[in-house]
Scaffold this motif. Sequence first.
Motif, PDB file in Angstrom:
ATOM      1  N   THR A 197      18.291  49.604  98.998  1.00 34.19           N
ATOM      2  CA  THR A 197      18.877  50.459 100.040  1.00 34.19           C
ATOM      3  C   THR A 197      18.697  49.878 101.434  1.00 34.19           C
ATOM      4  N   ASP A 198      18.294  48.605 101.523  1.00 35.25           N
ATOM      5  CA  ASP A 198      18.160  47.892 102.806  1.00 35.25           C
ATOM      6  C   ASP A 198      17.112  48.512 103.726  1.00 35.25           C
ATOM      7  N   CYS A 199      16.105  49.153 103.160  1.00 34.40           N
ATOM      8  CA  CYS A 199      14.989  49.656 103.967  1.00 34.40           C
ATOM      9  C   CYS A 199      13.926  48.559 104.075  1.00 34.40           C
ATOM     10  N   LEU A 200      14.289  47.473 104.739  1.00 31.51           N
ATOM     11  CA  LEU A 200      13.428  46.294 104.745  1.00 31.51           C
ATOM     12  C   LEU A 200      12.179  46.506 105.579  1.00 31.51           C
ATOM     13  N   GLY A 201      12.260  47.344 106.611  1.00 30.75           N
ATOM     14  CA  GLY A 201      11.065  47.625 107.405  1.00 30.75           C
ATOM     15  C   GLY A 201      10.010  48.357 106.591  1.00 30.75           C
ATOM     16  N   ASP A 202      10.435  49.373 105.849  1.00 34.94           N
ATOM     17  CA  ASP A 202       9.502  50.094 104.987  1.00 34.94           C
ATOM     18  C   ASP A 202       8.942  49.183 103.902  1.00 34.94           C
ATOM     19  N   LEU A 203       9.795  48.325 103.337  1.00 34.68           N
ATOM     20  CA  LEU A 203       9.341  47.413 102.295  1.00 34.68           C
ATOM     21  C   LEU A 203       8.300  46.439 102.835  1.00 34.68           C
ATOM     22  N   THR A 204       8.525  45.927 104.032  1.00 40.22           N
ATOM     23  CA  THR A 204       7.553  45.018 104.636  1.00 40.22           C
ATOM     24  C   THR A 204       6.218  45.716 104.860  1.00 40.22           C
TER      25      THR A 204
END
Length: 655
Positions: free
Chosen positions: A186-193
Amino acid sequence: MEEAGVGAAKLSRRESISPVKGESPLLGPRGEQRSCGGVRRRRDPSPLGWGPRRGRAYPSGTPSRCPGPASATMSHQTPLGSSVPHPSCLDLWREKNDQLVRQAKVAQDSRLSLRRQQLAQDALEGFRGLLHSLRVLETQEQLGPRLECGLRGLWDSVLHYSSLLLELLPALHHLAGLQAALWLSTDCLGDLTFLLQTLNGNQNEASRNLLRLLKTWSPPAEETNAPLTLQDARGLRNVLLTASAFRQGLQELITGSLPRALSSLREAASGLCPRPVLVQVYTALGTCLRKMGNPQRALLYLVAALKGGSTWGPPLLEASRLYQQLGNTAAELESLELLVEALNVTHSSEAPQLLIEVELLLPRLHPASPLHCGTQSQAKYLLASRCLQVGRAEDAAEHYLDLLALVLDGLESKFFPPPSPAGPCIPEVFLEAAAALIQAGRAQDALTVCEELLSRTSSLLPKMPQLWEDARKGTKESPHCPSWVSATYLLQGQAWVQLGAQKEAISEFSRCLELLFRATSKDKERGPASNGEKGCVSDMTLQQLRAAALISRGLQWVASGQDTKALQDFLLSVQMCPGNQDASFHLLQTLRRMDRRDEATALWWRLEAQTKLPQENAAWSLPLYLETYLGWIRFPDRETLLEEFQTSLPEPCDL
């Protein structure tokens, strides 16, 4: 994603937990590990309510394990007056889970397609039922108040403040892997990082590289007596690493960061890649190397992509681009023909996916992506247009007729789509088809195509004055319709020229000019274009259409011996489109034939000066049908005319 998360991992062997430097929330302060038997109490109460509470302590024995959000310490309850313990809800859930996992593994190992599909579908339905029952357990076994802070806040609380047993670490990492897959898809890359930084115990700015964080993450091995799973945390980590590298490489390729894209795509190719994904990775590598000026290595990757699977569309399209860059027209057109055939193949339905694969984590292809090969009709148009551009008129005509058959069968109600960067609008396809037919010597078929186009635009003709008034007021009426109609008359006139019907040709050219001059008068009222470059391109197209119609009618006046009328058309075309040198050369020849030496000499000096100036590349492009048409009326030998005229000039007198 939820269905895949219920039974999403594969059982792996037991390994020790690698210590992480610094203070990790999963290992305790300063790397101190908790023992499996005892539990260290926290003095501060857990915000999730999972810490020790009054009158209720953690059991000292081995707890029941559950990978879900239900109570991790649920034990068997024995009713009063009964010596046989009844299975708990969690025990029943685990038994059903293990049964479905075994069934799913049988489905994966089955070589019979129909049986594999049926077993996989049954297992998937069973996992969905388990998911619903797990939500019920979560509701019944709620131990404390929920935090209304979102998933990121919930993970922060779990990883920083809860007093978890060491034996729950594999389940926690497994759940973190599922959360990471959801956030990546879902392109939540900030949360994933953030999640990976917390799992690794490192949250400084230098550790924000997603690929580096995934490589650093080392999930612990699951216990041998844990519930069965199809995909363990380490398998999820490998899938996440490959998908992240591929996504990052594609984005860097689109933005032009070619060295970085090459590194990321190579990382993806070395990872856990199913065949369909490997074909895409190799195709992207071929695109990257072609743009970096290494076509031979690019060709090797494209060959490997074509050998690697049945998804041939993207590598064939990229191969055509590569051959076009190398100047190998035959190989380019052959690749496009194979692309049309490949997009016509229908793939059989496959069994439902029970694992989280790389394909599930990739974004939808953008039209600017090198992997976007479009539909069969779009590939057919690309083949037809390239045949027209390289001079294969007969092949182009046949391909355009096939394409028009597809258009007439399926796009009747969408005849006026807005222009898009992916290709021309449908009326321009008709115009290009007519141009290809004329160039192939099939003038009568070209007239038929033009009549079909006019029958679909004729409803606009009685409303032309109102159309321009609406355009001036900024309404949503399509501003391209007048150019379509005038271009149709222009092509009809050329078709009549080929058939030797001079009177009909002049009539069609005059109708074309009538519409174009009406557009000119209204454009003057509107003033300059306000939409920047797009408006300039449209204005240039109208200018070239006017010049083409005037030159074409002038040539017919010349053929009929009416040089005076021809001179008027050529002179007007020079005035209305100064950048069209063909109009100037036709005018020079007419002035010379009419023995108007003074005017011809002045024009000759201007043309001679222009030929000595450096030629600048045009910053605008014209529609393909108009480029083809301008090639028909191009003056045949400019240099010869200039040299002949120079020899006829009187020698300068010496004073």
